[in-house]
Design a protein around this motif. Structure first.
Motif, PDB file in Angstrom:
ATOM      1  N   ASP A 356      70.861  66.227   6.096  1.00  0.00           N
ATOM      2  CA  ASP A 356      72.029  66.695   6.839  1.00  0.00           C
ATOM      3  C   ASP A 356      72.739  67.858   6.167  1.00  0.00           C
ATOM      4  OD1 ASP A 356      71.621  64.809   8.792  1.00  0.00           O
ATOM      5  OD2 ASP A 356      72.917  63.304   7.863  1.00  0.00           O
ATOM      6  N   TYR A 357      72.345  68.204   4.930  1.00  0.00           N
ATOM      7  CA  TYR A 357      73.030  69.293   4.251  1.00  0.00           C
ATOM      8  C   TYR A 357      72.559  70.633   4.821  1.00  0.00           C
ATOM      9  CZ  TYR A 357      75.228  72.051   0.609  1.00  0.00           C
ATOM     10  OH  TYR A 357      76.009  72.962  -0.055  1.00  0.00           O
ATOM     11  N   ILE A 358      73.437  71.630   4.710  1.00  0.00           N
ATOM     12  CA  ILE A 358      73.183  72.920   5.354  1.00  0.00           C
ATOM     13  C   ILE A 358      71.937  73.608   4.818  1.00  0.00           C
ATOM     14  CG2 ILE A 358      74.617  74.264   3.756  1.00  0.00           C
ATOM     15  CD1 ILE A 358      75.568  75.823   6.272  1.00  0.00           C
ATOM     16  N   ALA A 359      71.558  73.325   3.574  1.00  0.00           N
ATOM     17  CA  ALA A 359      70.354  73.936   3.015  1.00  0.00           C
ATOM     18  C   ALA A 359      69.116  73.550   3.798  1.00  0.00           C
ATOM     19  CB  ALA A 359      70.193  73.522   1.549  1.00  0.00           C
ATOM     20  N   ASN A 360      69.129  72.384   4.418  1.00  0.00           N
ATOM     21  CA  ASN A 360      68.015  71.948   5.259  1.00  0.00           C
ATOM     22  C   ASN A 360      68.209  72.363   6.712  1.00  0.00           C
ATOM     23  OD1 ASN A 360      65.555  70.297   5.787  1.00  0.00           O
ATOM     24  ND2 ASN A 360      66.998  69.064   6.971  1.00  0.00           N
ATOM     25  N   ARG A 361      69.442  72.261   7.220  1.00  0.00           N
ATOM     26  CA  ARG A 361      69.693  72.552   8.635  1.00  0.00           C
ATOM     27  C   ARG A 361      69.506  74.019   8.988  1.00  0.00           C
ATOM     28  NH1 ARG A 361      74.575  72.149  10.154  1.00  0.00           N
ATOM     29  NH2 ARG A 361      75.626  71.706   8.175  1.00  0.00           N
ATOM     30  N   LEU A 362      69.761  74.930   8.046  1.00  0.00           N
ATOM     31  CA  LEU A 362      69.644  76.355   8.366  1.00  0.00           C
ATOM     32  C   LEU A 362      68.207  76.750   8.693  1.00  0.00           C
ATOM     33  CD1 LEU A 362      68.316  78.162   5.796  1.00  0.00           C
ATOM     34  CD2 LEU A 362      70.487  77.544   4.748  1.00  0.00           C
ATOM     35  N   ARG A 363      67.233  75.904   8.344  1.00  0.00           N
ATOM     36  CA  ARG A 363      65.833  76.219   8.627  1.00  0.00           C
ATOM     37  C   ARG A 363      65.522  76.138  10.123  1.00  0.00           C
ATOM     38  NH1 ARG A 363      64.977  78.517   3.792  1.00  0.00           N
ATOM     39  NH2 ARG A 363      65.721  77.144   2.112  1.00  0.00           N
ATOM     40  N   TYR A 364      66.303  75.356  10.868  1.00  0.00           N
ATOM     41  CA  TYR A 364      66.001  75.189  12.290  1.00  0.00           C
ATOM     42  C   TYR A 364      67.201  75.398  13.198  1.00  0.00           C
ATOM     43  CZ  TYR A 364      68.051  70.546  11.490  1.00  0.00           C
ATOM     44  OH  TYR A 364      68.897  69.516  11.154  1.00  0.00           O
ATOM     45  N   SER A 365      68.404  75.508  12.655  1.00  0.00           N
ATOM     46  CA  SER A 365      69.619  75.650  13.465  1.00  0.00           C
ATOM     47  C   SER A 365      70.226  77.027  13.254  1.00  0.00           C
ATOM     48  CB  SER A 365      70.638  74.567  13.081  1.00  0.00           C
ATOM     49  OG  SER A 365      71.917  74.868  13.617  1.00  0.00           O
TER      50      SER A 365
END
Length: 609
Positions: A356-365
């Motif tokens: 849920d952290y932004i480092a992971n979410r920025l890959r698809y969102s």
């Protein structure tokens, strides 16, 4: 003009040629039947190749646009039709196979112009510099951010429905200064850029072409400008579909220009030469764009305002599975990368918080990526994604036990620079398995969470940093930096910084810091056990002890560190002259000589959370 009875090669971008030059057909091209006449590329004397010098402004004729008869073409009176299925593959990485079906017979003729000609396949190969669709969208956002210098207050990114076939397209619109007719032709060409100062992100004059062609096969641009208090409205089409369907061996870009009367709300056609050239460009726009008539094209200016630019990328690319690469349906307030969101079903807390952290979410969102794309966004400027503002996410606010380290790169021939790096543990560490540095260039994110410290035993886990490295040039796609000596030095310094910070503060997260005295290590373990909470929530501990550092650089210099209650650290070198200045903020400035005898000044302090 003709020379020796041989027609000159047609140049790209609009209608600057002095006369109509009908080129005889050398081969036949099979195109699906259409109700309108198929316009052959070499019958269009007004469409010119990309690298031709722009004609001086002011060389126009004015023709009023009649409301009852918008354009004297058969297309204007006919119902919109669906375009024939394109022969190109809709999967981006497989769409580079381009077959030239028709060559310009005068391209190699004696007396022709000596100029660089551009095969349409170059549009695809040039766009492959973008490995990631969001990187391409970021290029369009950069152009809008640059328009802040011309009064832009917003950029809008949204889904647009193609009126011909109902397929989703990508809309990017801003209210900047817009482009006059000549500026639009430069935008559609390669390498033209007047963004040379530090106030602009763009600099190469190639981002528009690479980004739009990476996202879709075709793009149409509507732009309105009030330069010299004369409102002009221009339309340009860069269409890989058109070029492939007609088998062109050169890049052709049809454009049309209008003058707009604010008092009467009427349009006047701006002719760079004559009506025939203007009409042939308009015929291509009406056939190959989403809008089937001049009236439909002009209607797109209604929501632009007095100045600004609207970009519509259509015939969007598919991924290898045959699905559209951009997902507009899963989240009505966001744009996602199809198939990139891979959430693992698990009950483990550390995996859940990491996902849920932004480092992971920025890959698809796109919303997550846009929220950290710029280090600072002007208060008056808004990024609006699908009708909702993107709230900036400052990663610095996610950090615990923050420190600021002053890094001074050594650049020959340039004044000394001072780069401030903010570093700390990300909230939720060590459960949040994230580490790395967000490195910006002129306020634009280049490498998100760049993992410079890589090892198998967890050293550096949870350490995150932020810095603006404008002294290094980024690659053309702005997704990495040029692999220069400066870049290598920066990578080495950030790696040292990560391990140094880890060695000083890992005990705050519950790790056994062997660099601390045994008594202090036992005190920390007892305090954390008695607190009954996670290590990150344990208050700062009071330690007064000289602790030898574990860094190889500092151990070779036999330095020591002093800890105080705020976690502030000062370096002491017994073999060098000490120079330390202490301010009320707890800032310690000192100089040291590295083993390579490079002078380095560094400031370290711990700001309050």
């Amino acid at each position: 003009m003709r020379s020796g009875g041989v027609a000159e090669v047609i140049d790209l971008s609009s209608d600057d040629d002095e006369e109509s030059l009908p080129f005889p057909s050398t081969s036949s091209v099979t195109v699906a039947p259409s109700s309108a006449r198929d316009v052959k590329p070499y019958e269009l004397a007004d469409v010119k190749p990309l690298l031709y010098p722009i004609q001086p402004p002011g060389c126009y004729a004015l023709v009023p646009v009649k409301d009852e008869d918008p354009v004297p073409l058969p297309l204007a009176a006919e119902a919109p039709r669906v375009l024939p299925p394109p022969r190109l593959c809709r999967q981006f990485w497989k769409s580079g196979e381009y077959v030239v079906a028709r060559r310009n017979p005068d391209a190699d003729a004696p007396g022709g112009r000596n100029r660089l000609r551009i095969n349409p396949k170059f549009l695809h190969s040039n766009a492959t510099s973008h490995k990631w669709a969001f990187g391409a969208i970021a290029e369009l956002l950069d152009n809008a951010i640059d328009e802040v210098n011309n009064g832009a207050t917003f950029v809008r990114v949204n889904k647009f429905t193609n009126p011909r076939d109902g397929s989703p397209s990508l809309l990017v619109q801003d209210d900047g200064g817009g482009m006059d007719p000549d500026a639009l032709r430069c935008c559609m060409s390669f390498g033209f850029s007047d963004k040379q100062s530090d106030a602009f992100i763009g600099q190469y004059g190639n981002g528009f072409k690479t980004s739009t062609m990476r996202l879709g096969a075709d793009v149409i641009v509507f732009t309105q400008n009030q330069k010299n208090w004369t409102p002009t409205r221009s339309i340009g089409l860069l269409s890989y579909t058109f070029l492939m369907e007609t088998g062109c061996d050169d890049v052709l870009v049809p454009t049309v220009d209008y003058q707009y009367d604010l008092t009467t709300a009427s349009y006047t056609q701006l002719l760079r030469h004559n009506q025939k050239l203007f009409s042939s460009n308009l015929a291509i726009l009406s056939k190959w764009s989403p809008f089937a008539s001049e009236a439909e094209l002009l209607k797109q200016f209604d929501d632009i305002g007095e100045h600004g630019t609207k970009i519509i990328v259509f015939n969007l690319w598919f991924n290898d599975d045959g699905d559209m690469e951009l997902d507009f349906n899963s989240d009505k307030k966001d744009i996602l990368i199809t198939g990139a969101q891979k959430k693992v079903k698990t009950n483990k807390h550390e995996k859940l918080v990491t996902q849920d952290y932004i480092a992971n979410r920025l890959r698809y969102s796109l919303r997550a990526y846009a929220s950290i794309l710029y280090l600072r966004v002007p208060d008056s400027f808004r990024i609006i994604l699908r009708g909702k503002d993107v709230e900036p996410h400052n990663v610095v606010n996610d950090l615990l036990y923050r420190e600021c380290v002053l890094y001074k790169p050594q650049i020959a021939g340039l004044p000394e620079l001072s780069i401030v790096t903010t570093i700390g543990f990300v909230k939720g560490a060590p459960d949040t398995d994230v580490q790395g540095f967000n490195v910006y260039h002129k306020n634009r994110l280049i490498t998100p969470f760049w993992k410079v410290a890589s090892n198998s035993y967890g050293k550096g886990r949870g350490v995150v940093g932020i810095l603006d490295a404008s002294f290094i040039k980024p690659t053309h796609d702005k997704q990495d930096f040029e692999k220069s000596v400066l870049h290598q030095r920066l990578e080495n310094r950030l790696k040292e910084m990560t391990y140094e910070y880890w060695g000083l503060h890992c005990h705050r997260l519950g790790y056994d810091n062997k660099s601390l005295p045994k008594a202090s290590r036992a005190l920390y373990r007892a305090k954390q056990t008695g607190a009954g909470s996670s290590p990150a929530s344990v208050p700062h501990q009071l330690l007064t002890a000289d602790v030898p550092t574990s860094s190889c650089v500092q151990s070779s210099m036999r330095q020591k560190r002093n800890f105080d209650a705020l976690g502030v650290i000062s370096d002491i070198n017994n073999h060098q002259t000490k120079a330390r200045e202490t301010s009320s903020m707890g800032i310690y400035l000192f100089c040291l000589v590295t083993p390579t005898h490079t002078l380095r000044a560094r400031t370290r302090y711990t700001p309050q959370n």
